[in-house]
Design an enzyme around this catalytic site. Structure first.
Site, PDB file in Angstrom:
ATOM      1  N   ARG A 185       0.868  -1.179   0.000  1.00  0.00           N
ATOM      2  CA  ARG A 185       0.000   0.000   0.000  1.00  0.00           C
ATOM      3  C   ARG A 185       0.903   1.226   0.000  1.00  0.00           C
ATOM      4  NH1 ARG A 185      -3.609  -2.749  -1.221  1.00  0.00           N
ATOM      5  NH2 ARG A 185      -5.660  -3.049  -0.308  1.00  0.00           N
TER       6      ARG A 185
ATOM      7  N   GLU B  79      -3.826   7.604  -4.771  1.00  0.00           N
ATOM      8  CA  GLU B  79      -4.247   6.916  -6.011  1.00  0.00           C
ATOM      9  C   GLU B  79      -5.558   7.515  -6.485  1.00  0.00           C
ATOM     10  OE1 GLU B  79      -4.178   2.660  -5.401  1.00  0.00           O
ATOM     11  OE2 GLU B  79      -2.086   2.720  -4.813  1.00  0.00           O
TER      12      GLU B  79
ATOM     13  N   HIS C  42      -1.848  -0.033  -9.534  1.00  0.00           N
ATOM     14  CA  HIS C  42      -2.464  -0.911  -8.533  1.00  0.00           C
ATOM     15  C   HIS C  42      -3.203  -2.082  -9.205  1.00  0.00           C
ATOM     16  CE1 HIS C  42      -4.174  -0.979  -4.180  1.00  0.00           C
ATOM     17  NE2 HIS C  42      -4.084  -2.203  -4.676  1.00  0.00           N
TER      18      HIS C  42
END
Ligand SMILES: NC(=O)c1ccc[n+]([C@@H]2O[C@H](COP(=O)([O-])OP(=O)(O)OC[C@H]3O[C@@H](n4cnc5c(N)ncnc54)[C@H](O)[C@@H]3O)[C@@H](O)[C@H]2O)c1
Ligand SMILES: O=C(O)[C@H](O)CO
Length: 375
Positions: free
Chosen positions: A251, A280, A299
């Site tokens: 993360r 993000e 991601h």
């Protein structure tokens, strides 16, 4: 033996992951079989509702069991005030989307994750980034756009020391995948007692700086929680050998991104591969976009044409366990936000089981123009 009936209040399951009709039917068939199973105390039917991201905020307060990953803001206070929710089965490995203080504190809500479920895909993504950095794919791709035929030296994986920070489902799969490459694998973990054979040394979490100092390539596979937020920063990057590589498939906020940018800009790090970033989508102004020593993927480590099928298999296996009163796979310690290896779906080998209801419908359409989010 008939077990006591603690499940009368479970009336509705709300789904929030990209299921198709056959996945919902697979869950409904599992529940129907449970109501026919004399040894399991489920004597009523349970409604399965697909909320999708569009209706999850509206429907979460009506859920006794929530299965999925809310990617939109949801009003957890309202959902918890309804006092129905008893189990969250996350369709993501990371639980930062649902481990809010009210869920952590609630004595009757259990939480299980998808830890390790997408470990083969995350490991492949890690390899893509790692090989891309070593073989300088970013540089050559930039040259292709000019177009310019340039030749530059590349680096080798063989002979390197690879450090894995967080040896859970993903970290273990990456270590396994590294086996044939003649590298030395070191790792840190919260549970350093369960060392797999492919890891030369497994150290406690507190030795993270030693790991950064010893490794040529550091791979981050930690969960994000209050303890790990920004736990990787200037101190760890400074501890690395000059010319080291850093890869984050965990993360973004685990890393102090400004410190990463500085370590790259100074030339101390040779490169970084990031599948996840602090914000993000990564803002267009981020210096990471323009740094030629950085590879960025959006991601997608756990994207897979198998993802929804595999998630639904885990859901059905855990539904059986829940209503039989057996321990859930991947049940997490809510304060830590990750499961102990002894209940890990992948470590326990359950991932090899095929759910009897499995739709087994992995299709392989051309992904060229496919815009679906598979998570
Ligand atoms: N890039 C992606 O698409 C993608 C996909 C899946 C998971 N993830 C992220 O990766 C994380 C790891 O996934 P996983 O399936 O391996 O989870 P997991 O729960 O199986 O493993 C996490 C491991 O980290 C260890 N750990 C926790 N805190 C630590 C610390 N301070 N130092 C060292 N070790 C520590 C735990 O002991 C555990 O073994 C998830 O929490 C998620 O945020 C990202
Ligand atoms: O945590 C996960 O499973 C991935 O990051 C995708 O959601």
């Amino acid at each position: 033996m008939i077990k006591p009936q603690p499940f009368e209040s479970i009336r509705r399951i709300v789904l929030c992951y990209p299921v198709e009709a056959h996945h919902r039917h697979q869950i409904e068939r599992t529940l129907a079989e449970l109501t026919d199973d004399a040894s399991i105390p489920l004597h009523h039917s349970i409604e399965v509702v697909d909320a999708g991201q569009e209706r999850i905020d509206e429907l979460l307060p009506t859920a006794d069991i929530f299965i999925g990953h809310a990617k939109v803001p949801v009003d957890w206070d309202r959902a918890l005030a309804a006092n129905r929710l008893r189990w969250i089965q996350s369709s993501a490995a990371g639980l930062d989307h649902c481990l809010v203080p009210g869920v952590i504190a609630h004595p009757q809500i259990v939480v299980s994750s998808a830890s390790g479920l997408f470990a083969p895909q995350v490991a492949e993504q890690t390899f893509a980034l790692m090989m891309g950095l070593l073989r300088r794919i970013g540089l050559f791709e930039r040259a292709r756009q000019i177009p310019e035929f340039i030749r530059r030296p590349t680096d080798d994986l063989r002979g390197k020391t690879v450090g894995i920070v967080g040896l859970g489902g993903n970290g273990r799969e990456i270590a396994k995948m590294l086996r044939p490459w003649e590298v030395r694998v070191l790792a840190t973990d919260f549970y350093p007692e369960s060392q797999p054979p492919e890891v030369a040394e497994l150290w406690p979490a507190a030795r993270v700086n030693d790991l950064f100092a010893a490794a040529d390539i550091v791979i981050l596979t930690l969960p994000l929680n209050a303890l790990t937020h920004h736990c990787i920063g200037a101190e760890q990057f400074a501890a690395m050998k000059p010319g080291g590589y850093f890869i984050n498939v965990a993360r973004g906020p685990v890393v102090d991104e400004a410190a990463l940018v500085a370590a790259l800009a100074s030339g101390h790090l040779a490169g970084a591969g990031v599948d996840v970033t602090e914000t993000e989508p990564l803002p267009p102004t981020s210096p990471l976009w323009t740094d030629p020593h950085v590879l960025i993927t959006p991601h997608v480590g756990a994207q897979s044409i198998r993802r929804v099928d595999d998630t639904t298999d885990l859901v059905c296996i855990n539904l059986r366990r829940y209503f039989a009163g057996d321990p859930l796979f991947n049940r997490v310690d809510k304060n830590l936000g990750f499961p102990h290896p002894s209940v890990s779906y992948r470590v326990a080998g359950a991932a090899a089981q095929v759910s009897p209801n499995s739709a087994a419908t992995v299709s392989n359409p051309s992904l060229q123009n496919d815009t679906r989010d598979q998570s």
